[in-house]
Design a protein around this motif. Structure first.
Motif, short mmCIF file in Angstrom:
data_model
loop_
_atom_site.label_atom_id
_atom_site.label_comp_id
_atom_site.label_asym_id
_atom_site.label_seq_id
_atom_site.Cartn_x
_atom_site.Cartn_y
_atom_site.Cartn_z
N LEU A 31 -0.72 11.19 -22.03
CA LEU A 31 -1.98 10.78 -21.40
C LEU A 31 -1.88 11.04 -19.90
O LEU A 31 -1.09 10.38 -19.21
N LEU A 32 -2.66 11.96 -19.39
CA LEU A 32 -2.59 12.29 -17.97
C LEU A 32 -3.00 11.09 -17.12
O LEU A 32 -4.05 10.50 -17.37
N GLY A 33 -2.18 10.77 -16.12
CA GLY A 33 -2.53 9.70 -15.19
C GLY A 33 -1.91 8.36 -15.53
O GLY A 33 -1.92 7.44 -14.71
N ILE A 34 -1.33 8.25 -16.73
CA ILE A 34 -0.80 6.95 -17.15
C ILE A 34 0.43 6.56 -16.30
O ILE A 34 0.57 5.42 -15.87
N THR A 52 -7.68 8.93 -10.48
CA THR A 52 -6.69 8.92 -11.56
C THR A 52 -7.28 8.29 -12.82
O THR A 52 -7.08 8.79 -13.93
N LEU A 56 -5.41 3.55 4.88
CA LEU A 56 -4.49 3.76 3.76
C LEU A 56 -5.04 3.11 2.49
O LEU A 56 -4.97 3.66 1.40
N ARG A 94 -2.75 20.36 -16.62
CA ARG A 94 -1.39 20.45 -17.18
C ARG A 94 -0.79 21.83 -16.92
O ARG A 94 0.39 21.97 -16.59
N ASP A 137 -9.02 12.43 -20.27
CA ASP A 137 -7.97 12.85 -21.20
C ASP A 137 -8.07 12.07 -22.50
O ASP A 137 -7.89 12.62 -23.59
N LEU A 149 5.87 23.29 -11.53
CA LEU A 149 7.11 22.53 -11.67
C LEU A 149 8.05 23.09 -12.74
O LEU A 149 9.25 22.79 -12.73
N VAL A 189 -5.75 4.99 -1.07
CA VAL A 189 -5.14 4.53 -2.32
C VAL A 189 -6.22 4.22 -3.35
O VAL A 189 -6.14 4.63 -4.52
N LEU A 192 0.90 3.92 -3.02
CA LEU A 192 0.56 5.33 -2.78
C LEU A 192 1.67 6.25 -3.28
O LEU A 192 1.41 7.25 -3.95
N PRO A 196 3.00 1.64 -22.51
CA PRO A 196 3.51 2.33 -23.70
C PRO A 196 3.91 1.38 -24.83
O PRO A 196 3.70 1.68 -26.00
N PRO A 252 8.47 3.72 -25.98
CA PRO A 252 9.23 2.80 -26.84
C PRO A 252 9.67 3.40 -28.17
O PRO A 252 10.52 2.86 -28.84
N ARG A 254 8.26 14.21 -26.26
CA ARG A 254 7.87 15.51 -25.72
C ARG A 254 9.05 16.15 -25.03
O ARG A 254 9.84 15.48 -24.37
N ALA A 261 2.02 3.17 -9.66
CA ALA A 261 1.29 2.60 -8.51
C ALA A 261 1.33 1.08 -8.60
O ALA A 261 1.54 0.39 -7.59
N LEU A 291 1.68 6.24 -7.02
CA LEU A 291 0.57 7.06 -7.55
C LEU A 291 0.93 8.55 -7.49
O LEU A 291 0.80 9.27 -8.48
N ALA A 341 1.01 7.69 -13.28
CA ALA A 341 0.53 7.47 -11.91
C ALA A 341 0.05 6.03 -11.75
O ALA A 341 0.40 5.35 -10.78
N LEU A 342 -0.73 5.55 -12.71
CA LEU A 342 -1.27 4.20 -12.60
C LEU A 342 -0.18 3.13 -12.72
O LEU A 342 -0.16 2.17 -11.96
N TRP A 392 2.04 10.97 -10.65
CA TRP A 392 1.37 12.23 -11.01
C TRP A 392 2.39 13.33 -11.24
O TRP A 392 2.21 14.20 -12.11
N LEU A 393 3.48 13.31 -10.44
CA LEU A 393 4.55 14.31 -10.68
C LEU A 393 5.13 14.14 -12.07
O LEU A 393 5.38 15.11 -12.78
N LEU A 434 -7.71 9.98 -16.45
CA LEU A 434 -7.14 9.32 -17.64
C LEU A 434 -8.21 9.14 -18.72
O LEU A 434 -7.98 9.43 -19.90
N THR A 452 3.26 13.75 -19.72
CA THR A 452 3.00 12.60 -20.59
C THR A 452 1.81 12.93 -21.49
O THR A 452 1.03 13.80 -21.17
N LEU A 487 0.81 -1.22 0.00
CA LEU A 487 0.00 0.00 0.00
C LEU A 487 0.84 1.27 0.00
O LEU A 487 0.61 2.17 -0.82
#
Lengths: 163, 256
Positions: free
Chosen positions: A72-75, B13, B2, B30, B20, B37, B6, A54, A116, B103, B108, A81, A57, A77-78, A61-62, B17, A70, A50
């Protein structure tokens, strides 16, 4: 208080890994595509599925949001995780051999790379197989050195007994 | 506890996704990431070499710095010459961050100019050798660039001697045997494409995002596909997309 300090350290380390990956990559320094993955794997191995998931995840996101991000947003992160959860499941109560972090890193790398690669295959895009192999070797090598160090600091901060 | 956190974050998330993927309004997320950042990347990019106590180390660092500046000046000169040749005004920039390579390689980049420098989205980005990609999002201090090899990239081009065969440049074509880093061009009309033909931008309305006539690459190999009405071929990009450093963002087309 202790738990907050531990998570602050993990978040700072994740942020450092993400920024270093991006900045060093831009300067042509050969680093793994995701230094964050090494941090996530170490925390997963140190604290379980866990916390690993966490941090994966949050750190993912960072990666998704750090310019250029990226497509695709969140890809990230998932997938990170998932890698954190896998590494947490790879924890061994009786300790592990020296090569274990590299093996876990290879498994975590596969979890992060599979989406990917599948996307590239389904669109008919050429796969840079040599690049993928180099990235796998780099990730496993960095993990071999960095994971035990991160685990030691994480366990010291969280007050867990080193194995 | 926790576990619930999660699971909730995972669900959130997945929602983002899917939004998006469906082309939902994820731009503000974004932009927030870029605003928070981007300055960190700018700050972490290499600046002046600090003076070292040992003279030898200082001098070596100075030599390396001067060599780097000479290389940068050379690239900037090539960029300025290329922009002048096409009557374009460009804002010079340096790459300060790269996205996680997929790959296909890096697709980007982040450059160190943003809205504060007058950059707008959907503008062409080139280096001294040719077209690199286009600006896809602009933060206050940085901008994100999508390289030519990114999935879904499509550029109208002319192939060969003037006026050239009209074509569509894309990241890949399932019928082609592409090497990593190569692009694909599919002719939109009947015409002969041969290996070595130059590939140039067709030009967009108002020069946005792509002004006409920018070098894109050269035809590497033409596919032998008898069943197809029009030709398709692999293209070697003019710019070294794997080692982009100094680039220029087209800020105005001199013809307007």
């Amino acid at each position: 208080m202790s738990r907050r300090r531990v998570w602050l350290w993990r978040a700072a380390l994740a942020l450092l890994a993400v920024v270093l990956s991006s900045v060093l990559g831009a300067r042509g320094v050969p680093v793994p595509s995701s230094l964050l993955l090494v941090v996530v794997l170490a925390v997963g191995l140190a604290a379980g599925p866990l916390p690993g998931a966490l941090l994966g995840l949050a750190g993912g996101w960072l990666v998704d949001l750090t310019p250029p991000g990226t497509d695709l947003l969140g890809i990230s992160a998932l997938t990170h995780a998932g890698a954190g959860w896998v590494s947490g499941r790879a924890t061994r109560v009786s300790g592990w051999p020296l090569w274990w972090p590299a093996a876990v890193a290879a498994a975590g790398w596969a979890v992060v790379a599979v989406v990917p690669v599948l996307r590239a295959l389904t669109t008919g895009a050429p796969l840079d197989l040599v690049g993928l192999l180099v990235d796998l070797v780099l990730t496993a090598s960095v993990a071999l050195v960095a994971v035990p160090a991160v685990i030691a600091v994480d366990r010291r901060l969280s007050g867990r007994r080193p194995r | 506890m926790l576990r619930r956190v999660v699971l909730a974050l995972l669900a959130l998330t997945v929602l983002v996704l899917l939004a998006d993927l469906a082309g939902g309004p994820t731009g503000p997320i974004r932009s927030a990431g870029s605003a928070a950042l981007g300055p960190l990347l700018r700050a972490a990019s290499p600046g002046e070499v600090e003076a070292e106590s040992a003279e030898l180390i200082r001098l070596r660092a100075r030599v390396a710095e001067l060599e780097g500046q000479a290389q940068t000046a050379k690239r900037e000169s090539a960029l300025v010459a290329s922009a002048a040749e096409h009557d374009l005004e460009v804002a010079p920039a340096r790459v300060v961050g790269v996205g996680t390579p997929d790959p296909r390689g890096t697709v980007r980049l982040t450059i160190d100019v943003g809205a504060e420098d007058g950059i707008q989205a959907d503008r062409a980005v080139l280096d001294g050798d040719g077209l690199v990609g286009r600006v896809v999002s602009v933060g206050r201090w940085t901008s994100d660039v999508e390289l030519l090899g990114a999935a879904g990239t499509s550029v109208g081009v002319r192939v060969g001697q003037s006026p050239g065969v009209l074509g569509r440049l894309s990241a890949s074509d399932p019928l082609l045997d592409q090497a990593p880093g190569q692009l694909a061009v599919t002719a939109l009309q009947e015409g002969r494409i041969t290996a070595g033909d130059a590939v140039r931008t067709l030009g967009s309305a108002g020069g946005v995002p792509y002004p006409a006539g920018l070098p894109v690459g050269s035809v590497a190999e033409v596919a032998d596909a008898p069943g197809r009405l029009t030709a398709s071929a692999t293209v070697e990009p003019s710019a070294d997309l794997a080692a982009v450093d100094v680039v220029g963002v087209v800020v105005s087309d001199g013809q307007r």
